[in-house]
Design a protein around this motif. Structure first.
Motif, PDB file in Angstrom:
ATOM      1  N   PHE A  86     -34.114   9.688 -24.561  1.00 32.54           N
ATOM      2  CA  PHE A  86     -34.563   8.444 -25.163  1.00 32.54           C
ATOM      3  C   PHE A  86     -35.643   8.792 -26.177  1.00 32.54           C
ATOM      4  CE2 PHE A  86     -33.626   5.907 -21.079  1.00 32.54           C
ATOM      5  CZ  PHE A  86     -32.568   5.232 -21.649  1.00 32.54           C
TER       6      PHE A  86
ATOM      7  N   ILE B 239     -38.316  10.683 -23.823  1.00 34.64           N
ATOM      8  CA  ILE B 239     -38.122  10.569 -22.383  1.00 34.64           C
ATOM      9  C   ILE B 239     -36.809  11.261 -22.047  1.00 34.64           C
ATOM     10  CG2 ILE B 239     -37.788   8.976 -20.456  1.00 34.64           C
ATOM     11  CD1 ILE B 239     -39.207   6.827 -22.256  1.00 34.64           C
TER      12      ILE B 239
ATOM     13  N   LEU C  82     -29.005  11.120 -28.527  1.00 37.90           N
ATOM     14  CA  LEU C  82     -30.324  10.552 -28.756  1.00 37.90           C
ATOM     15  C   LEU C  82     -30.196   9.039 -28.707  1.00 37.90           C
ATOM     16  CD1 LEU C  82     -33.298  11.086 -29.476  1.00 37.90           C
ATOM     17  CD2 LEU C  82     -32.644  10.827 -31.871  1.00 37.90           C
ATOM     18  N   VAL C  83     -30.902   8.440 -27.774  1.00 40.51           N
ATOM     19  CA  VAL C  83     -30.873   6.987 -27.614  1.00 40.51           C
ATOM     20  C   VAL C  83     -32.202   6.437 -28.115  1.00 40.51           C
ATOM     21  CG1 VAL C  83     -30.596   5.086 -25.999  1.00 40.51           C
ATOM     22  CG2 VAL C  83     -29.417   7.257 -25.573  1.00 40.51           C
ATOM     23  N   LYS C  84     -32.141   5.698 -29.195  1.00 41.08           N
ATOM     24  CA  LYS C  84     -33.376   5.138 -29.741  1.00 41.08           C
ATOM     25  C   LYS C  84     -33.691   3.819 -29.064  1.00 41.08           C
ATOM     26  CE  LYS C  84     -33.182   7.434 -34.182  1.00 41.08           C
ATOM     27  NZ  LYS C  84     -32.750   7.279 -35.595  1.00 41.08           N
TER      28      LYS C  84
ATOM     29  N   ILE D 255     -24.973   4.644 -20.905  1.00 44.32           N
ATOM     30  CA  ILE D 255     -26.372   4.969 -20.619  1.00 44.32           C
ATOM     31  C   ILE D 255     -26.777   4.150 -19.404  1.00 44.32           C
ATOM     32  CG2 ILE D 255     -28.713   5.028 -21.528  1.00 44.32           C
ATOM     33  CD1 ILE D 255     -26.744   6.777 -23.109  1.00 44.32           C
TER      34      ILE D 255
ATOM     35  N   LYS E 280     -29.575   4.679 -17.388  1.00 40.06           N
ATOM     36  CA  LYS E 280     -31.010   4.524 -17.170  1.00 40.06           C
ATOM     37  C   LYS E 280     -31.565   3.395 -18.036  1.00 40.06           C
ATOM     38  CE  LYS E 280     -35.156   7.431 -16.947  1.00 40.06           C
ATOM     39  NZ  LYS E 280     -35.625   8.836 -17.073  1.00 40.06           N
TER      40      LYS E 280
ATOM     41  N   LYS F 129     -35.335  -1.984 -25.301  1.00 39.93           N
ATOM     42  CA  LYS F 129     -33.888  -2.095 -25.367  1.00 39.93           C
ATOM     43  C   LYS F 129     -33.315  -1.027 -26.287  1.00 39.93           C
ATOM     44  CE  LYS F 129     -33.919  -5.668 -28.926  1.00 39.93           C
ATOM     45  NZ  LYS F 129     -34.193  -7.083 -29.133  1.00 39.93           N
ATOM     46  N   ILE F 130     -32.065  -0.753 -26.064  1.00 38.16           N
ATOM     47  CA  ILE F 130     -31.413   0.321 -26.808  1.00 38.16           C
ATOM     48  C   ILE F 130     -31.097  -0.137 -28.221  1.00 38.16           C
ATOM     49  CG2 ILE F 130     -29.279   1.651 -26.979  1.00 38.16           C
ATOM     50  CD1 ILE F 130     -29.341   1.849 -23.884  1.00 38.16           C
ATOM     51  N   LYS F 131     -31.545   0.635 -29.188  1.00 40.37           N
ATOM     52  CA  LYS F 131     -31.274   0.300 -30.578  1.00 40.37           C
ATOM     53  C   LYS F 131     -30.048   1.046 -31.079  1.00 40.37           C
ATOM     54  CE  LYS F 131     -33.295   0.114 -35.149  1.00 40.37           C
ATOM     55  NZ  LYS F 131     -34.057   0.905 -36.120  1.00 40.37           N
ATOM     56  N   SER F 132     -29.907   2.292 -30.655  1.00 40.75           N
ATOM     57  CA  SER F 132     -28.760   3.071 -31.099  1.00 40.75           C
ATOM     58  C   SER F 132     -28.495   4.221 -30.141  1.00 40.75           C
ATOM     59  CB  SER F 132     -28.993   3.621 -32.503  1.00 40.75           C
ATOM     60  OG  SER F 132     -30.062   4.542 -32.474  1.00 40.75           O
ATOM     61  N   VAL F 133     -27.272   4.664 -30.146  1.00 40.53           N
ATOM     62  CA  VAL F 133     -26.868   5.824 -29.345  1.00 40.53           C
ATOM     63  C   VAL F 133     -26.122   6.763 -30.277  1.00 40.53           C
ATOM     64  CG1 VAL F 133     -25.463   6.663 -27.431  1.00 40.53           C
ATOM     65  CG2 VAL F 133     -26.640   4.452 -27.243  1.00 40.53           C
ATOM     66  N   GLU F 134     -26.688   7.918 -30.488  1.00 39.03           N
ATOM     67  CA  GLU F 134     -26.087   8.837 -31.446  1.00 39.03           C
ATOM     68  C   GLU F 134     -25.882  10.209 -30.828  1.00 39.03           C
ATOM     69  OE1 GLU F 134     -27.919   7.978 -35.652  1.00 39.03           O
ATOM     70  OE2 GLU F 134     -29.338   7.452 -34.079  1.00 39.03           O
ATOM     71  N   VAL F 135     -24.703  10.742 -31.056  1.00 37.90           N
ATOM     72  CA  VAL F 135     -24.390  12.072 -30.550  1.00 37.90           C
ATOM     73  C   VAL F 135     -24.389  13.050 -31.709  1.00 37.90           C
ATOM     74  CG1 VAL F 135     -22.687  13.493 -29.365  1.00 37.90           C
ATOM     75  CG2 VAL F 135     -22.978  11.092 -28.715  1.00 37.90           C
TER      76      VAL F 135
END
Lengths: 132, 132
Positions: free
Chosen positions: A91, A100, A127-129, B112, B114, B120-126
């Motif tokens: 995170f 995190i 990477l979770v923003k 995700i 956790k 709150k989650i803004k983005s999920v990037e791999v």
DNA sequence: ACACTTCTTTAGAATAATTATAAACTACAT
DNA sequence: ATGTAGTTTATAATTATTCTAAAGAAGTGT
């Protein structure tokens, strides 16, 4: 000193500075995420003396090369490092600019179906923003 | 010019420089990944005149703020941007320092599990790093 | 302990990406 | 046309990181 052997085995001379940096980095329960400047501050707080910024850079890069630290890919003006060198995800709290850890049980398995000619996968990082 | 309206609607004046940059960025079939310096080069090749590096920075940041560009989180010495602003993932070829898009069908869904208090989650990037 | 080599630390200079500044210029509304 | 607010520009300033070369410390052999 418990780090003397570890350093010597890696071909790194156990100098006073490196041992001090080891203590700051590795004498802790939890994973440590840091920038060079944050690390420099911690060292200066912890020890009673000076350390050169160049030494902090040198040491962090030496440790990274030996596999004791890894870089975390974030677009920040400063480079982040992590004492957790296993494959894991993060995170990133945009407001607090803090990382995190996510462990594997926090993230489902990730399948990469595409292949690139002649290349192999070295790492897969999520990477979770986070925002408020 | 097709970009004049788009810019005006965003509250950005359609200047000659911005229109030129739009052409370089958006007049293409495929997603464009670039650094500021690469973009500056493309512009200078394409147009018959000068453009200030400061203008390239200004414009890229303006476009990013308006949602026409996004930054890609990589640890490189230069910041990468992407004309594809949808949520998607990347290969990063470490040797060639080049980005390649992954579309959602190339990557299984990412869960995700956790949660972080109050965030709150803004983005999920791999980011998938490739080596030879 | 001593000499010798090699690695390390260090302060400061050099580099490179990015941001700030402030004057000239341009789009736009009146 | 005139005024104003936004924009471009060259250049300076800033900041993270790397380089340099001299001084210092560690390791090895004697």
């Amino acid at each position: 000193m418990k780090y003397v052997e570890k350093l010597r085995k890696s071909g790194l001379r156990p100098t006073k500075q490196r041992l001090q940096i080891c203590e700051v980095l590795f004498d802790r329960e939890e994973t440590f995420h840091f920038t060079i400047n944050q690390l420099e501050q911690k060292i200066k707080n912890q020890i009673n003396g000076k350390i050169s910024l160049a030494t902090v850079y040198n040491t962090v890069h030496a440790f990274e090369k030996k596999g004791y630290l890894k870089q975390i890919p974030i677009n920040s003006n400063q480079t982040y490092f992590d004492t957790n060198v296993t494959d894991h995800h993060h995170f990133y709290d945009l407001k607090d600019e803090k990382l995190i850890d996510l462990d594997d049980s926090d993230v489902g398995p990730i399948k990469i179906l595409k292949k690139v000619n002649g290349k192999k996968i070295k790492s897969v990082e999520v990477l979770v923003k986070l925002e408020d």
